[in-house]
Motif scaffolding. Structure first.
Motif, short mmCIF file in Angstrom:
data_model
loop_
_atom_site.label_atom_id
_atom_site.label_comp_id
_atom_site.label_asym_id
_atom_site.label_seq_id
_atom_site.Cartn_x
_atom_site.Cartn_y
_atom_site.Cartn_z
N MET A 1 31.56 33.83 44.65
CA MET A 1 32.23 35.04 44.21
C MET A 1 33.19 35.57 45.29
SD MET A 1 32.20 36.66 41.48
CE MET A 1 32.29 38.15 40.64
N ALA A 2 32.92 35.22 46.53
CA ALA A 2 33.76 35.73 47.61
C ALA A 2 35.19 35.18 47.51
CB ALA A 2 33.15 35.36 48.96
N GLY A 3 35.34 33.96 47.01
CA GLY A 3 36.66 33.38 46.85
C GLY A 3 37.52 34.16 45.87
N TYR A 4 36.89 34.61 44.78
CA TYR A 4 37.61 35.42 43.79
C TYR A 4 38.02 36.77 44.37
CZ TYR A 4 36.21 32.03 40.28
OH TYR A 4 36.04 30.89 39.56
N LEU A 5 37.16 37.34 45.21
CA LEU A 5 37.51 38.62 45.84
C LEU A 5 38.71 38.47 46.77
CD1 LEU A 5 33.97 40.08 46.61
CD2 LEU A 5 35.58 40.78 44.82
N VAL A 6 38.78 37.35 47.47
CA VAL A 6 39.91 37.12 48.36
C VAL A 6 41.20 36.98 47.55
CG1 VAL A 6 40.92 35.45 49.97
CG2 VAL A 6 38.53 36.10 50.19
N VAL A 7 41.14 36.23 46.45
CA VAL A 7 42.32 36.06 45.60
C VAL A 7 42.74 37.41 45.01
CG1 VAL A 7 43.17 35.01 43.46
CG2 VAL A 7 41.87 33.65 45.08
N ALA A 8 41.77 38.19 44.55
CA ALA A 8 42.08 39.51 44.00
C ALA A 8 42.67 40.43 45.06
CB ALA A 8 40.82 40.14 43.39
N ALA A 9 42.14 40.37 46.27
CA ALA A 9 42.67 41.21 47.36
C ALA A 9 44.10 40.82 47.70
CB ALA A 9 41.78 41.09 48.59
N VAL A 10 44.40 39.52 47.71
CA VAL A 10 45.76 39.08 48.01
C VAL A 10 46.71 39.50 46.88
CG1 VAL A 10 47.21 37.01 48.24
CG2 VAL A 10 45.07 37.18 49.51
N ALA A 11 46.25 39.41 45.63
CA ALA A 11 47.09 39.83 44.51
C ALA A 11 47.37 41.32 44.55
CB ALA A 11 46.42 39.45 43.18
N VAL A 12 46.35 42.11 44.86
CA VAL A 12 46.53 43.56 44.96
C VAL A 12 47.45 43.89 46.13
CG1 VAL A 12 45.32 45.72 45.49
CG2 VAL A 12 44.40 44.17 43.78
N ALA A 13 47.28 43.21 47.27
CA ALA A 13 48.15 43.46 48.42
C ALA A 13 49.59 43.10 48.10
CB ALA A 13 47.66 42.67 49.63
N GLY A 14 49.81 42.00 47.39
CA GLY A 14 51.17 41.62 47.01
C GLY A 14 51.79 42.62 46.06
N LEU A 15 51.02 43.09 45.09
CA LEU A 15 51.52 44.09 44.15
C LEU A 15 51.82 45.40 44.87
CD1 LEU A 15 52.14 44.71 41.20
CD2 LEU A 15 49.78 45.47 40.96
N LEU A 16 50.95 45.79 45.77
CA LEU A 16 51.15 47.02 46.54
C LEU A 16 52.39 46.91 47.42
CD1 LEU A 16 49.96 49.81 47.19
CD2 LEU A 16 48.71 48.73 49.05
N LEU A 17 52.58 45.76 48.05
CA LEU A 17 53.77 45.55 48.88
C LEU A 17 55.04 45.65 48.05
CD1 LEU A 17 54.85 44.77 51.69
CD2 LEU A 17 54.69 42.40 50.96
N PHE A 18 55.02 45.09 46.85
CA PHE A 18 56.18 45.16 45.96
C PHE A 18 56.47 46.60 45.56
CE2 PHE A 18 57.79 45.33 41.60
CZ PHE A 18 58.99 44.68 41.77
#
Length: 122
Positions: A1-18
């Motif tokens: 489950m930790a792998g999915y959290l990392v992917v979700a965190a990167v997606a949220v960080a990318g969206l936030l950066l945009f």
């Protein structure tokens, strides 16, 4: 489950950066609408007339040549480091031979169409 959290965190960080970048652009960019700034601008050439016009197809040939040489350069440098490995050397050499053959087919196609000639009269 930790792998999915990392992917979700990167997606949220990318969206936030945009979102932050778009907000900063909106806040910091100068706003001065005038007729000169609202006209169409294409590659330094002022538009002539009111209708749409097609571009020359020959520019596609230059883009084609750029892709051939850029992709070739991008893949040749990492390949040179892998070639020294005893396990990957022979397979890597065969793969690069196929890759260079495909690149040469594109280059020969460009030469056959006359894209490599330098025409100084136009």
């Amino acid at each position: 489950m930790a792998g999915y959290l990392v992917v979700a965190a990167v997606a949220v960080a990318g969206l936030l950066l945009f979102v932050v970048a778009m907000l900063m652009r909106r806040l910091l960019s100068p706003v001065s609408p005038n007729p000169v700034r609202l006209t169409t601008y294409e590659s330094g050439v002022d538009p002539v007339g009111l209708h749409w016009a097609q571009t020359q197809v020959r520019y596609l040939g230059f883009a084609f040549l750029y892709v051939i040489f850029a992709v070739d350069a991008v893949y040749l440098f990492p390949w040179a480091t892998v070639l020294r490995d005893a396990d990957l050397g022979a397979a890597s050499l065969a793969e690069m031979g196929i890759f260079i053959a495909v690149i040469l087919v594109g280059l020969l196609h460009a030469a056959r169409r006359g894209l490599l000639r330098w025409d100084v009269t136009s």
